[in-house]
Design an enzyme around this catalytic site. Structure first.
Site, PDB file in Angstrom:
ATOM      1  N   SER A  77       5.142  -2.452   2.682  1.00 22.96           N
ATOM      2  CA  SER A  77       3.815  -2.299   3.297  1.00 22.96           C
ATOM      3  C   SER A  77       3.034  -3.609   3.305  1.00 22.96           C
ATOM      4  CB  SER A  77       3.009  -1.163   2.668  1.00 22.96           C
ATOM      5  OG  SER A  77       2.974  -1.306   1.296  1.00 22.96           O
ATOM      6  N   PRO A 131       2.750  -0.982  -5.592  1.00 22.12           N
ATOM      7  CA  PRO A 131       3.199  -2.033  -6.519  1.00 22.12           C
ATOM      8  C   PRO A 131       2.674  -3.435  -6.190  1.00 22.12           C
ATOM      9  CG  PRO A 131       4.930  -1.528  -4.946  1.00 22.12           C
ATOM     10  CD  PRO A 131       3.804  -0.581  -4.649  1.00 22.12           C
ATOM     11  N   GLY A 132       1.992  -3.626  -5.050  1.00 16.72           N
ATOM     12  CA  GLY A 132       1.366  -4.930  -4.844  1.00 16.72           C
ATOM     13  C   GLY A 132       1.647  -5.622  -3.517  1.00 16.72           C
ATOM     14  N   LYS A 142      -5.183   7.529   6.858  1.00 13.06           N
ATOM     15  CA  LYS A 142      -3.944   8.287   7.024  1.00 13.06           C
ATOM     16  C   LYS A 142      -4.224   9.492   7.925  1.00 13.06           C
ATOM     17  CE  LYS A 142      -2.487   5.545   3.720  1.00 13.06           C
ATOM     18  NZ  LYS A 142      -1.590   4.425   3.909  1.00 13.06           N
ATOM     19  N   ASP A 163      -9.735   4.551 -11.283  1.00 16.60           N
ATOM     20  CA  ASP A 163      -9.828   5.324 -10.038  1.00 16.60           C
ATOM     21  C   ASP A 163     -10.533   4.455  -8.986  1.00 16.60           C
ATOM     22  OD1 ASP A 163     -10.418   7.032  -7.981  1.00 16.60           O
ATOM     23  OD2 ASP A 163     -11.178   8.649  -9.254  1.00 16.60           O
TER      24      ASP A 163
HETATM   25  C1  LIG Z   1       0.582   3.577  -0.236  1.00 19.66           C
HETATM   26  S1  LIG Z   1       0.456   3.116  -1.887  1.00 19.66           S
HETATM   27  C2  LIG Z   1      -0.184   1.480  -1.788  1.00 19.66           C
HETATM   28  C3  LIG Z   1       0.840   0.461  -1.502  1.00 19.66           C
HETATM   29  C4  LIG Z   1       0.293  -0.931  -1.620  1.00 19.66           C
HETATM   30  N1  LIG Z   1      -0.711  -1.217  -0.582  1.00 19.66           N
HETATM   31  C5  LIG Z   1       1.394  -1.950  -1.470  1.00 19.66           C
HETATM   32  O1  LIG Z   1       1.415  -2.660  -0.474  1.00 19.66           O
HETATM   33  O2  LIG Z   1       2.229  -2.061  -2.373  1.00 19.66           O
HETATM   34  C6  LIG Z   1      -0.919   4.011  -2.419  1.00 19.66           C
HETATM   35  C7  LIG Z   1      -1.355   3.688  -3.837  1.00 19.66           C
HETATM   36  O3  LIG Z   1      -2.651   4.238  -4.007  1.00 19.66           O
HETATM   37  C8  LIG Z   1      -2.775   4.638  -5.354  1.00 19.66           C
HETATM   38  N2  LIG Z   1      -3.893   5.585  -5.448  1.00 19.66           N
HETATM   39  C9  LIG Z   1      -4.009   6.808  -4.876  1.00 19.66           C
HETATM   40  N3  LIG Z   1      -5.201   7.357  -5.209  1.00 19.66           N
HETATM   41  C10 LIG Z   1      -5.827   6.439  -5.975  1.00 19.66           C
HETATM   42  C11 LIG Z   1      -7.084   6.398  -6.619  1.00 19.66           C
HETATM   43  N4  LIG Z   1      -7.930   7.409  -6.537  1.00 19.66           N
HETATM   44  N5  LIG Z   1      -7.414   5.288  -7.309  1.00 19.66           N
HETATM   45  C12 LIG Z   1      -6.573   4.245  -7.414  1.00 19.66           C
HETATM   46  N6  LIG Z   1      -5.372   4.234  -6.823  1.00 19.66           N
HETATM   47  C13 LIG Z   1      -5.004   5.305  -6.118  1.00 19.66           C
HETATM   48  C14 LIG Z   1      -1.421   5.225  -5.700  1.00 19.66           C
HETATM   49  O4  LIG Z   1      -1.220   5.159  -7.103  1.00 19.66           O
HETATM   50  C15 LIG Z   1      -0.479   4.293  -4.921  1.00 19.66           C
HETATM   51  O5  LIG Z   1       0.012   3.256  -5.762  1.00 19.66           O
END
Ligand SMILES: C[S@@+](CC[C@H](N)C(=O)[O-])C[C@H]1O[C@@H](n2cnc3c(N)ncnc32)[C@H](O)[C@@H]1O
Length: 366
Positions: free
Chosen positions: A188, A222-223, A306, A260
């Site tokens: 991503s 993961p970043g 989304k 969060d």
């Molecule tokens: C689609 S992934 C993100 C991928 C990231 N952009 C990357 O490029 O690696 C969505 C992330 O949002 C996190 N997430 C979902 N709800 C969250 C919240 N309320 N607070 C913090 N993180 C949240 C999940 O743990 C997950 O790691």
């Protein structure tokens, strides 16, 4: 030529059709959209002969969310004779395009079209030569002249037309070709890189994506998105309960907050970028970003909405309207753009840039 062909992600034809119908009506141009599901394109047929050309000039391409490309086309050319496919195609363009700057022989972005693409590559060279001979194309490529498009939807079957180079996607098939960086923690990463290419003019990258800036990445693990910011020498606050790639933590540019994202508040007042890729309801993400912008916690934001629901165009329109209204009510001037990027799946990417605020002491211009 009275039709507009719009390329889109397969599966999003209805959204693309709803959007073009809406945008055309705002210009008092009327017609009807032909939609074939999962075809990867939409045709908007105008009732008046010159209206497709007007749309191609007057609808700012960057304001279209679901269209990857916008071209004016004529009738479908069917059953092109295998012994001479070139002449009928060039014939359609004589008197329509004068000295175009570039030729793109394209197909819809579907699995079925992959074979067809090989054929397009072979056809490009003889087509280009014939078009140059007929002055449909200039002798050399020229980025300021209209682009000639030949859009094959099936073997021997194509639309022929043009787009305006100042109001189109500069990319072949409307798709920027980005290379996945081998050391990025997730695919991503390409979404954020593409967003930078689409939303930020190249000559403003130094100023708006420059080294030493501070960024917050909500839902960072993961970043992949943090990677893009770190690569540009920014300092990143990465917010997520998950695990960040060790390679990013080792750069010393990342502070990981296990928190969060909806409750996180920035600990410093010079955050330039907010990026957010949390999988959540669009309305919830939208109100989170509105809160950041109203509080002046960031200057620019890029975030995903989304779209797993049925009424995706309505959902997107409502969320964008909420942002516009909230900022206008607070007298904050902003640029807002949204696009379904090539690397987006069931989602779109939104970019908001605060320009200035009328509230004393909150002037943002630099
Ligand atoms: C689609 S992934 C993100 C991928 C990231 N952009 C990357 O490029 O690696 C969505 C992330 O949002 C996190 N997430 C979902 N709800 C969250 C919240 N309320 N607070 C913090 N993180 C949240 C999940 O743990 C997950 O790691």
């Amino acid at each position: 030529m009275n039709k507009l062909a719009l390329y889109c992600r397969p599966g999003f034809e209805k959204e693309c059709a709803a959007e073009i119908t809406d945008k055309a009506a705002q210009l008092e141009i009327f017609g009807f959209a032909r939609v074939k599901e999962n075809s990867g394109y939409v045709l908007f047929e105008c009732y008046q002969p010159d209206d497709a050309d007007r749309l191609a000039k007057e609808i700012p391409f960057r304001e279209l969310i679901f269209a990857r490309q916008m071209i004016v086309v004529g009738e479908l050319l069917r059953d092109l004779p295998p012994e001479d496919r070139v002449s009928p195609i060039v014939g359609m363009l004589i008197g329509v395009v004068d000295r175009g700057g570039e030729l793109r022989v394209e197909v819809p972005d579907t699995n079925e079209s992959k074979e067809l693409m090989k054929f397009c590559r072979k056809l490009t060279v003889p087509l280009r030569a014939a078009m140059r001979e007929q002055k449909v194309l200039m002798a050399r490529e020229n980025a300021t002249r209209p682009v000639v498009h030949v859009f094959f939807i099936a073997p021997g079957c194509c639309y022929v037309g043009y787009s305006y180079s100042k109001n189109n996607s500069p990319f072949y098939m409307g798709i920027p070709r980005l290379k996945f960086p081998a050391d990025a923690p997730s695919r991503s990463t390409l979404k954020l890189e593409e967003a930078f290419h689409v939303f930020i003019p190249a000559d403003e990258w130094d100023e708006r994506l420059g080294s030493g800036m501070y960024a917050v990445d909500l839902g960072a693990c993961p970043g992949g998105w943090t990677y893009q910011l770190v690569k540009r020498s920014m300092m990143v606050h990465a917010v997520d309960n998950g695990t960040m790639a060790q390679s990013l933590m080792e750069t010393g540019q990342v502070t990981h907050h296990r928190a969060d994202g909806f409750k996180f508040e920035p600990t410093r007042n010079n955050i330039y970028w907010l990026v957010c890729d949390m999988v959540e309801k669009p309305a919830r993400v939208t109100s989170l970003v509105i809160n950041w912008l109203l509080k002046g916690w960031c200057r620019e934001a890029i975030f995903n909405l989304k779209l797993p629901m049925k009424k995706r165009y309505e959902e997107v329109s409502q969320n964008l309207q909420s942002i516009q209204e909230a900022l206008a009510t607070a007298d904050i001037s902003a640029e807002i753009h949204a696009k379904q990027l090539y690397h987006d799946r069931e989602e779109i990417t939104v970019h908001v840039r605060r320009m200035w605020s009328a509230i004393p002491g909150r002037r943002d211009e630099r």
